[in-house]
Write an enzyme that holds these catalytic residues in place. Structure first.
Site, PDB file in Angstrom:
ATOM      1  N   ASP A  36      50.633  75.658  23.817  1.00 21.84           N
ATOM      2  CA  ASP A  36      50.964  76.948  24.413  1.00 21.84           C
ATOM      3  C   ASP A  36      52.158  77.507  23.654  1.00 21.84           C
ATOM      4  OD1 ASP A  36      50.361  78.092  27.646  1.00 21.84           O
ATOM      5  OD2 ASP A  36      51.840  79.059  26.371  1.00 21.84           O
ATOM      6  N   ASP A  61      52.368  79.642  18.768  1.00 24.87           N
ATOM      7  CA  ASP A  61      51.673  80.920  18.915  1.00 24.87           C
ATOM      8  C   ASP A  61      50.399  80.823  18.092  1.00 24.87           C
ATOM      9  OD1 ASP A  61      50.703  83.489  18.848  1.00 24.87           O
ATOM     10  OD2 ASP A  61      52.568  84.417  18.191  1.00 24.87           O
ATOM     11  N   ASN A  88      41.241  77.483  26.038  1.00 21.40           N
ATOM     12  CA  ASN A  88      41.561  78.114  27.313  1.00 21.40           C
ATOM     13  C   ASN A  88      42.561  79.261  27.177  1.00 21.40           C
ATOM     14  OD1 ASN A  88      42.047  78.160  30.385  1.00 21.40           O
ATOM     15  ND2 ASN A  88      44.059  77.605  29.597  1.00 21.40           N
ATOM     16  N   TYR A 153      39.580  93.393  27.081  1.00 24.74           N
ATOM     17  CA  TYR A 153      39.364  92.026  27.586  1.00 24.74           C
ATOM     18  C   TYR A 153      37.870  91.716  27.684  1.00 24.74           C
ATOM     19  CZ  TYR A 153      39.484  87.976  30.694  1.00 24.74           C
ATOM     20  OH  TYR A 153      39.309  86.730  31.245  1.00 24.74           O
ATOM     21  N   LYS A 157      35.806  88.769  25.579  1.00 23.01           N
ATOM     22  CA  LYS A 157      35.064  87.664  26.170  1.00 23.01           C
ATOM     23  C   LYS A 157      33.593  87.695  25.762  1.00 23.01           C
ATOM     24  CE  LYS A 157      38.417  85.494  28.189  1.00 23.01           C
ATOM     25  NZ  LYS A 157      38.803  84.143  27.734  1.00 23.01           N
ATOM     26  N   THR A 188      45.367  82.800  39.831  1.00 22.98           N
ATOM     27  CA  THR A 188      46.382  82.425  38.858  1.00 22.98           C
ATOM     28  C   THR A 188      47.363  83.584  38.705  1.00 22.98           C
ATOM     29  OG1 THR A 188      45.089  83.322  37.020  1.00 22.98           O
ATOM     30  CG2 THR A 188      44.718  81.006  37.593  1.00 22.98           C
TER      31      THR A 188
END
Length: 258
Positions: A36, A61, A88, A153, A157, A188
């Site tokens: 991450d 990154d 993820n 987005y 995807k 989340t």
């Protein structure tokens, strides 16, 4: 590390689903590499793992030049290889259609598409040498929806779905399976932040009513628990038959019916 201990790489491991996945893999005795750009988030994830867990923290990154090579190279150097990659890491932001910016599109595609593709390629080179392995990508029901205020987005995807299919065919001769999971609405931090922005973009002042309305879209009548989605990913990564590849597994409570 024992010869039979599996090694999993989880991107976006600093929070949310990535953190839940790290805990799930560790509970199964899998060594976990936590990737991450948020070093503090990775540390919080690591501290939540069982004391016996073997882990590796990599603050990176993934949109930087050579990031995939740096991450996978570090894991190979430390552990001698890997067995599972979970792509993820993701990003999404709301922009009303007539206010879309090139900057947001570039950032979204860099994280959700280009970084994922590069991680897949570099990890696959290791898995190929080892004779096989598994890759699981996180997609979204949004890839099949018309979302004018979330277009970047949704398009990104759809790109993940395409990469999943293409890489599954390219890697099948080497015993590497590639599948994806499409989660439903999880509570989340990213989901709630996005929904607040979406409510504003749609002129909805009653946020609780807005959330209730969105939740009713799921035929099961509730939002997804993070542990349910994590269990789905873990099944594909560790338990699913070797003959399953190029598949998209929906964990969306019936929202994604195909």
């Amino acid at each position: 590390m024992s010869e039979d201990q599996k090694r999993a790489v989880i991107t976006g491991a600093g929070a949310g689903l990535g953190r839940e996945l790290a805990m799930g893999f560790a509970a199964r005795g899998v060594a976990v590499a936590l990737v991450d750009r948020d070093a503090a988030g990775i540390e919080a994830t690591r501290l939540g793992l069982p004391a016996s867990a073997r882990s590796l923290s990599i603050a990176q990154d993934l949109t930087a030049d050579g990031a995939a090579e740096a991450v996978i190279g570090r894991i190979e150097a430390e552990w001698g290889g890997l067995d599972v990659l979970v792509n993820n890491a993701g990003f999404g932001a709301i922009e009303p259609f007539f206010e879309m910016s090139a900057a947001l599109w570039q950032k979204t595609l860099a994280i959700n598409v280009t970084a994922l593709a590069m991680m897949t390629k570099v990890a696959a080179l290791v898995l190929k040498r080892q004779g096989g392995g598994r890759i699981v990508n996180i997609t979204s029901p949004g890839s099949r929806m018309a979302l004018p205020n979330y277009a970047a987005y949704a398009a990104s995807k759809a790109g993940v779905d395409s990469i999943t299919r293409s890489s599954a065919i390219a890697l099948a001769p080497f015993g590497i399976t590639v599948n994806s999971v499409a989660p439903g609405m999880m509570d989340t931090e990213m989901q709630r932040s996005t929904e607040r922005d979406l409510a504003r973009a749609e002129g909805r002042e009653d946020f609780d009513a807005f959330i209730a309305e969105r939740t009713r879209r799921a035929p099961l009548g509730r939002r997804a628990r993070i542990d349910e989605v994590a269990a789905t990913v873990l099944w594909l990564a560790l338990d699913a038959p070797d003959y399953i590849t190029a598949e998209r597994l929906n964990a969306s409570g019936g929202m994604d019916r195909d």
